[in-house]
Design an enzyme around this catalytic site. Structure first.
Site, PDB file in Angstrom:
ATOM      1  N   HIS A  85       0.849  -1.202   0.000  1.00 57.16           N
ATOM      2  CA  HIS A  85       0.000   0.000   0.000  1.00 57.16           C
ATOM      3  C   HIS A  85       0.887   1.256   0.000  1.00 57.16           C
ATOM      4  O   HIS A  85       0.617   2.219  -0.717  1.00 57.16           O
ATOM      5  CB  HIS A  85      -0.872   0.065   1.258  1.00 57.16           C
ATOM      6  CG  HIS A  85      -1.858  -1.046   1.410  1.00 57.16           C
ATOM      7  ND1 HIS A  85      -1.968  -1.795   2.549  1.00 57.16           N
ATOM      8  CD2 HIS A  85      -2.815  -1.534   0.566  1.00 57.16           C
ATOM      9  CE1 HIS A  85      -2.937  -2.683   2.422  1.00 57.16           C
ATOM     10  NE2 HIS A  85      -3.463  -2.559   1.217  1.00 57.16           N
ATOM     11  N   LYS A 143     -16.846  -7.529   8.042  1.00 62.51           N
ATOM     12  CA  LYS A 143     -15.454  -8.004   8.081  1.00 62.51           C
ATOM     13  C   LYS A 143     -14.933  -7.996   9.508  1.00 62.51           C
ATOM     14  O   LYS A 143     -15.117  -7.014  10.240  1.00 62.51           O
ATOM     15  CB  LYS A 143     -14.564  -7.079   7.234  1.00 62.51           C
ATOM     16  CG  LYS A 143     -14.287  -7.612   5.852  1.00 62.51           C
ATOM     17  CD  LYS A 143     -13.116  -6.877   5.214  1.00 62.51           C
ATOM     18  CE  LYS A 143     -12.873  -7.310   3.794  1.00 62.51           C
ATOM     19  NZ  LYS A 143     -11.843  -6.529   3.127  1.00 62.51           N
ATOM     20  N   SER A 194      -2.305  -7.696   3.193  1.00 63.09           N
ATOM     21  CA  SER A 194      -2.650  -7.522   4.612  1.00 63.09           C
ATOM     22  C   SER A 194      -2.976  -8.869   5.241  1.00 63.09           C
ATOM     23  O   SER A 194      -2.673  -9.093   6.418  1.00 63.09           O
ATOM     24  CB  SER A 194      -3.852  -6.585   4.763  1.00 63.09           C
ATOM     25  OG  SER A 194      -3.519  -5.288   4.353  1.00 63.09           O
TER      26      SER A 194
HETATM   27  P1  ADP Z   1      -9.444  -4.660   0.214  1.00 60.87           P
HETATM   28  O1  ADP Z   1      -9.679  -4.735   1.664  1.00 60.87           O
HETATM   29  O2  ADP Z   1     -10.466  -3.887  -0.580  1.00 60.87           O
HETATM   30  O3  ADP Z   1      -9.023  -5.978  -0.414  1.00 60.87           O
HETATM   31  P2  ADP Z   1      -6.785  -3.710   0.651  1.00 60.87           P
HETATM   32  O4  ADP Z   1      -6.796  -2.826   1.815  1.00 60.87           O
HETATM   33  O5  ADP Z   1      -6.151  -5.052   0.845  1.00 60.87           O
HETATM   34  O6  ADP Z   1      -8.220  -3.750   0.024  1.00 60.87           O
HETATM   35  O7  ADP Z   1      -6.042  -3.051  -0.575  1.00 60.87           O
HETATM   36  C1  ADP Z   1      -6.430  -1.808  -1.128  1.00 60.87           C
HETATM   37  C2  ADP Z   1      -5.743  -1.638  -2.462  1.00 60.87           C
HETATM   38  O8  ADP Z   1      -4.345  -1.836  -2.316  1.00 60.87           O
HETATM   39  C3  ADP Z   1      -6.175  -2.620  -3.545  1.00 60.87           C
HETATM   40  O9  ADP Z   1      -6.231  -1.939  -4.779  1.00 60.87           O
HETATM   41  C4  ADP Z   1      -5.069  -3.632  -3.595  1.00 60.87           C
HETATM   42  O10 ADP Z   1      -4.925  -4.230  -4.864  1.00 60.87           O
HETATM   43  C5  ADP Z   1      -3.882  -2.736  -3.295  1.00 60.87           C
HETATM   44  N1  ADP Z   1      -2.750  -3.490  -2.778  1.00 60.87           N
HETATM   45  C6  ADP Z   1      -2.715  -4.257  -1.667  1.00 60.87           C
HETATM   46  N2  ADP Z   1      -1.488  -4.818  -1.520  1.00 60.87           N
HETATM   47  C7  ADP Z   1      -0.740  -4.406  -2.568  1.00 60.87           C
HETATM   48  C8  ADP Z   1       0.608  -4.656  -3.024  1.00 60.87           C
HETATM   49  N3  ADP Z   1       1.428  -5.455  -2.352  1.00 60.87           N
HETATM   50  N4  ADP Z   1       1.026  -4.051  -4.157  1.00 60.87           N
HETATM   51  C9  ADP Z   1       0.182  -3.262  -4.850  1.00 60.87           C
HETATM   52  N5  ADP Z   1      -1.096  -2.990  -4.504  1.00 60.87           N
HETATM   53  C10 ADP Z   1      -1.544  -3.546  -3.381  1.00 60.87           C
END
Ligand code: ADP
Length: 151
Positions: free
Chosen positions: A17, A41, A127
């Site tokens: 992120h 969630k 995450s």
């Molecule tokens: P959600 O809870 O909607 O799955 P996240 O909080 O995990 O969302 O992620 C939010 C955004 O960050 C999404 O677009 C996801 O693809 C992106 N993201 C998460 N981890 C990575 C990473 N390692 N590299 C690039 N983008 C990421």
């Protein structure tokens, strides 16, 4: 003024992120990191903790704001005059998932989704993996910004 939102759960914010935010903010005048409130969630970190971790990472950047929101992302965008949604792409599974959301959001509004490809060195980080490492007492500090520390 070009305003974008980077929505997610950020449970917790990871180096993946962090990279998308650092690169994404250069494309817009303002980037709003928006933590979605989803009652269904089960989160590891409270909303306040998740917000604090992000604020501690980016609080000194005047172009970045951290907010929480409920409901549809496009509604939040319309209410706050935000024209772009920023998302990260790691792999084909992300692509398929993000494609469906982006098409739906285009049906519901005129908001464009902008995708940034993950950096090579953070592409495997999610995450959910971080939470798993934490639960099993592994060294999670390699996967998250320095501001994410468990007391
Ligand atoms: P959600 O809870 O909607 O799955 P996240 O909080 O995990 O969302 O992620 C939010 C955004 O960050 C999404 O677009 C996801 O693809 C992106 N993201 C998460 N981890 C990575 C990473 N390692 N590299 C690039 N983008 C990421």
């Amino acid at each position: 003024m070009k305003k974008a939102i980077f929505p997610g759960s950020f449970d917790p914010i990871t180096l993946g992120h962090h990279d998308i935010i650092e690169r994404g903010v250069t494309l817009f005048d303002e980037l709003i990191i928006a933590i979605g409130i989803n009652a269904d969630k089960k989160n590891m970190f409270s909303l306040e903790e998740r917000k604090q971790f992000i604020e501690d990472s980016f609080g000194n950047n005047p172009k970045i704001k951290v907010v929480t929101y409920e409901g549809l992302t496009v509604h939040f965008c319309q209410e706050n005059n935000i024209d772009f949604i920023l998302r990260g792409l790691r792999n084909p599974a992300d692509f398929e998932f993000e494609k469906a959301i982006a098409h739906t959001n285009r049906d519901l509004s005129s908001i464009e989704t902008v995708f940034l490809l993950t950096a090579a060195n953070t592409s495997y980080i999610s995450s959910s993996i971080v939470r798993d490492v934490i639960r099993n007492h592994g060294d999670y500090t390699k996967l998250v910004p320095k501001t994410v520390r468990i007391k």
